[in-house]
Design a protein around this motif. Structure first.
Motif, PDB file in Angstrom:
ATOM      1  N   THR A 157      49.330  61.281 -58.876  1.00  0.00           N
ATOM      2  CA  THR A 157      48.374  62.068 -59.671  1.00  0.00           C
ATOM      3  C   THR A 157      47.691  61.270 -60.770  1.00  0.00           C
ATOM      4  N   CYS A 158      47.956  59.969 -60.882  1.00  0.00           N
ATOM      5  CA  CYS A 158      47.336  59.178 -61.947  1.00  0.00           C
ATOM      6  C   CYS A 158      45.809  59.267 -61.945  1.00  0.00           C
ATOM      7  N   PRO A 159      45.131  59.136 -60.790  1.00  0.00           N
ATOM      8  CA  PRO A 159      43.675  59.279 -60.811  1.00  0.00           C
ATOM      9  C   PRO A 159      43.207  60.628 -61.368  1.00  0.00           C
ATOM     10  N   LEU A 160      43.924  61.694 -61.042  1.00  0.00           N
ATOM     11  CA  LEU A 160      43.552  63.001 -61.587  1.00  0.00           C
ATOM     12  C   LEU A 160      43.761  63.046 -63.089  1.00  0.00           C
ATOM     13  N   ASP A 161      44.810  62.399 -63.574  1.00  0.00           N
ATOM     14  CA  ASP A 161      45.067  62.370 -65.011  1.00  0.00           C
ATOM     15  C   ASP A 161      43.988  61.582 -65.740  1.00  0.00           C
ATOM     16  N   VAL A 162      43.517  60.501 -65.123  1.00  0.00           N
ATOM     17  CA  VAL A 162      42.418  59.732 -65.715  1.00  0.00           C
ATOM     18  C   VAL A 162      41.161  60.584 -65.797  1.00  0.00           C
ATOM     19  N   ILE A 163      40.863  61.304 -64.736  1.00  0.00           N
ATOM     20  CA  ILE A 163      39.683  62.175 -64.718  1.00  0.00           C
ATOM     21  C   ILE A 163      39.806  63.241 -65.797  1.00  0.00           C
ATOM     22  N   ASN A 175      43.606  69.590 -64.807  1.00  0.00           N
ATOM     23  CA  ASN A 175      44.913  69.608 -65.453  1.00  0.00           C
ATOM     24  C   ASN A 175      45.921  70.433 -64.661  1.00  0.00           C
ATOM     25  N   MET A 176      45.473  71.557 -64.100  1.00  0.00           N
ATOM     26  CA  MET A 176      46.390  72.394 -63.318  1.00  0.00           C
ATOM     27  C   MET A 176      46.889  71.657 -62.085  1.00  0.00           C
ATOM     28  N   ILE A 177      46.007  70.873 -61.469  1.00  0.00           N
ATOM     29  CA  ILE A 177      46.418  70.119 -60.291  1.00  0.00           C
ATOM     30  C   ILE A 177      47.385  69.009 -60.675  1.00  0.00           C
ATOM     31  N   VAL A 178      47.111  68.348 -61.798  1.00  0.00           N
ATOM     32  CA  VAL A 178      47.929  67.206 -62.225  1.00  0.00           C
ATOM     33  C   VAL A 178      49.357  67.616 -62.522  1.00  0.00           C
ATOM     34  N   ILE A 228      33.626  56.961 -62.362  1.00  0.00           N
ATOM     35  CA  ILE A 228      34.688  55.977 -62.597  1.00  0.00           C
ATOM     36  C   ILE A 228      34.727  54.962 -61.462  1.00  0.00           C
ATOM     37  N   TRP A 229      34.561  55.419 -60.233  1.00  0.00           N
ATOM     38  CA  TRP A 229      34.599  54.519 -59.086  1.00  0.00           C
ATOM     39  C   TRP A 229      33.442  53.515 -59.134  1.00  0.00           C
ATOM     40  N   VAL A 230      32.257  53.979 -59.503  1.00  0.00           N
ATOM     41  CA  VAL A 230      31.085  53.105 -59.566  1.00  0.00           C
ATOM     42  C   VAL A 230      31.240  52.079 -60.686  1.00  0.00           C
ATOM     43  N   GLU A 231      31.745  52.499 -61.842  1.00  0.00           N
ATOM     44  CA  GLU A 231      31.826  51.611 -62.997  1.00  0.00           C
ATOM     45  C   GLU A 231      33.034  50.683 -62.946  1.00  0.00           C
ATOM     46  N   ASP A 232      34.191  51.194 -62.525  1.00  0.00           N
ATOM     47  CA  ASP A 232      35.418  50.417 -62.612  1.00  0.00           C
ATOM     48  C   ASP A 232      36.124  50.193 -61.281  1.00  0.00           C
ATOM     49  N   GLY A 233      35.739  50.905 -60.236  1.00  0.00           N
ATOM     50  CA  GLY A 233      36.431  50.765 -58.976  1.00  0.00           C
ATOM     51  C   GLY A 233      37.790  51.438 -58.990  1.00  0.00           C
ATOM     52  N   ILE A 234      38.640  51.030 -58.046  1.00  0.00           N
ATOM     53  CA  ILE A 234      39.962  51.637 -57.924  1.00  0.00           C
ATOM     54  C   ILE A 234      40.812  51.371 -59.159  1.00  0.00           C
ATOM     55  N   ARG A 235      40.570  50.274 -59.822  1.00  0.00           N
ATOM     56  CA  ARG A 235      41.339  49.947 -61.027  1.00  0.00           C
ATOM     57  C   ARG A 235      41.116  50.979 -62.121  1.00  0.00           C
ATOM     58  N   GLY A 236      39.901  51.483 -62.221  1.00  0.00           N
ATOM     59  CA  GLY A 236      39.613  52.466 -63.252  1.00  0.00           C
ATOM     60  C   GLY A 236      40.358  53.764 -63.054  1.00  0.00           C
ATOM     61  N   LEU A 237      40.639  54.117 -61.805  1.00  0.00           N
ATOM     62  CA  LEU A 237      41.350  55.356 -61.516  1.00  0.00           C
ATOM     63  C   LEU A 237      42.846  55.251 -61.812  1.00  0.00           C
ATOM     64  N   TYR A 238      43.336  54.043 -62.055  1.00  0.00           N
ATOM     65  CA  TYR A 238      44.753  53.864 -62.345  1.00  0.00           C
ATOM     66  C   TYR A 238      44.988  53.243 -63.721  1.00  0.00           C
TER      67      TYR A 238
END
Length: 386
Positions: free
Chosen positions: A74-80, A367-370, A113-123
């Motif tokens: 769930t880390c990507p969802l928490d970042v979002i 937040n509910m999903i995370v 986030i994907w466009v600016e940072d890629g997969i690294r940004g989501l984690y």
């Protein structure tokens, strides 16, 4: 045993030549056991050691392990969620232009986030997230167990004892682990150099330890306890959800607290599930604004007291090659360094004036999903303690 041998004779009548000697029996036994021992001995030893541990320690370890697994997923969802909550908090104090929402919803934010940072940004922030689960669960379960054991003999209402024990455990774990979650929030809200100045925080951290070092050097120890008050207010979620769940369950099924068992749950599974969902949604809707307040306060850079007259704060060494504007709302024109967000009431007022009431619910769906899996795991661990 070979297939051509007859049934083995009785030990009382058999001669020694028919009985397998120690030398011949040992290799056969060791051949089988040696293979198993190489694999089972560590597991068996671990199981024996785990059996000697207190139940609270075992539950804390299980909860932390489940939290780590859920955190990775769930880390990507928490970042979002963090980006949505922090949106609007990094605008310069003199900015008078229209509020432009860069992050819009779950998919829109993920795309940016994907466009600016890629997969690294989501984690971003995964390190402190995983680092925080073990102490959080260790403190929570140990405090919950001791408080519950203290209250149970003194209170007839076991549900109330559980609720008070949950509040005490949540408060203690929040006090101990708040510095880790501040660093996690800072890292998750950090954007790339390609982001606009309006949404770029005034700091840049290379990793978790770099964040701890820079925060302590530039902002002091108090920065690690930013957002502590709204975090403690978030404990009211338990005080709302548990009573509402029991009330709805009684209305839907006619069962009082403690009357449900495996058989009744199978019969009333839909009613119990509905009571769980409604109580969860109501408690989250009522208490969610504290998450936005906590994120805004945690991502606001503090400044150490200035030696100049009237605590006037200039840029000084607060900028680097990534960020050139002053920290938070600090000014470079000689104005008093008063942060934008100060206290619960002041922060609510500023957000309401600048962004409207909808800003208090930014990222609530995400937040509910995370947290759904984590809260279910925590509830299961608490029920196992009973």
């Amino acid at each position: 045993m070979s297939t051509h041998n007859p049934e083995p004779p009785s030990p009382n009548t058999a001669s020694d030549r028919y009985a397998p000697s120690a030398e011949t029996a040992q290799p056969r036994d060791m051949t089988t056991s040696s293979k198993n021992s190489r694999w089972s001995a560590p597991i068996t030893s671990l199981a024996v050691k785990a059996a000697k541990l207190p139940d609270s320690s075992v539950n804390a370890l299980c909860g932390a392990s489940a939290g780590v697994a859920s955190g990775i997923v769930t880390c990507p969802l928490d970042v979002i969620k963090t980006r949505l909550q922090a949106q609007g908090s990094f605008r310069p104090r003199k900015y008078t232009g229209p509020t432009r929402a860069v992050y819009k919803g779950l998919t829109g934010t993920a795309r940016v986030i994907w466009v600016e940072d890629g997969i690294r940004g989501l984690y971003r922030g995964l390190g402190p997230m995983l680092l925080g689960y073990i102490p959080t669960w260790a403190v929570y379960m140990s405090t919950y167990e001791s408080t519950k054991n203290l209250l149970y003999p003194q209170m007839e209402n076991k549900w109330l004892a559980r609720t008070l024990a949950s509040l005490a455990a949540g408060g203690c774990s929040t006090l101990v682990t708040n510095p880790i979650w501040v660093v996690k929030t800072r890292l998750m809200s950090q954007v790339s150099a390609r982001a606009s100045d309006e949404h770029r925080p005034p700091w840049h951290y290379k990793n978790t330890f770099d964040a701890f070092r820079k925060m302590y050097a530039k902002e002091g120890i108090a920065s690690f306890y930013s957002g502590l008050t709204p975090a403690l207010l978030g404990l009211t979620h338990v005080a709302i959800q548990f009573p509402l769940y029991e009330f709805l369950k009684m209305k839907f099924t006619g069962l009082e607290m403690g009357q449900a068992d495996a058989k009744t749950e199978e019969v009333h599974w839909f009613a119990i599930a509905l009571a769980t969902v409604l109580s969860k949604m109501t408690a989250t809707s009522a208490t969610y604004p504290h998450e936005v307040l906590r994120t805004r306060l945690q991502t606001q850079q503090r400044s150490l007291p200035s030696p100049s007259h009237d605590q006037v704060s200039f840029r000084g060494g607060q900028h680097d090659r990534f960020h050139t504007r002053p920290p938070g709302t600090a000014s470079s024109d000689g104005m008093i360094n008063l942060p934008r967000y100060r206290g619960i009431i002041r922060t609510c007022t500023v957000i309401l004036q600048e962004e409207g009431w909808r800003a208090f619910y930014n990222g609530m769906g995400t937040n509910m999903i995370v947290h759904q899996n984590l809260k279910n795991e925590g509830k299961r661990v608490e029920e196992d303690e009973l």
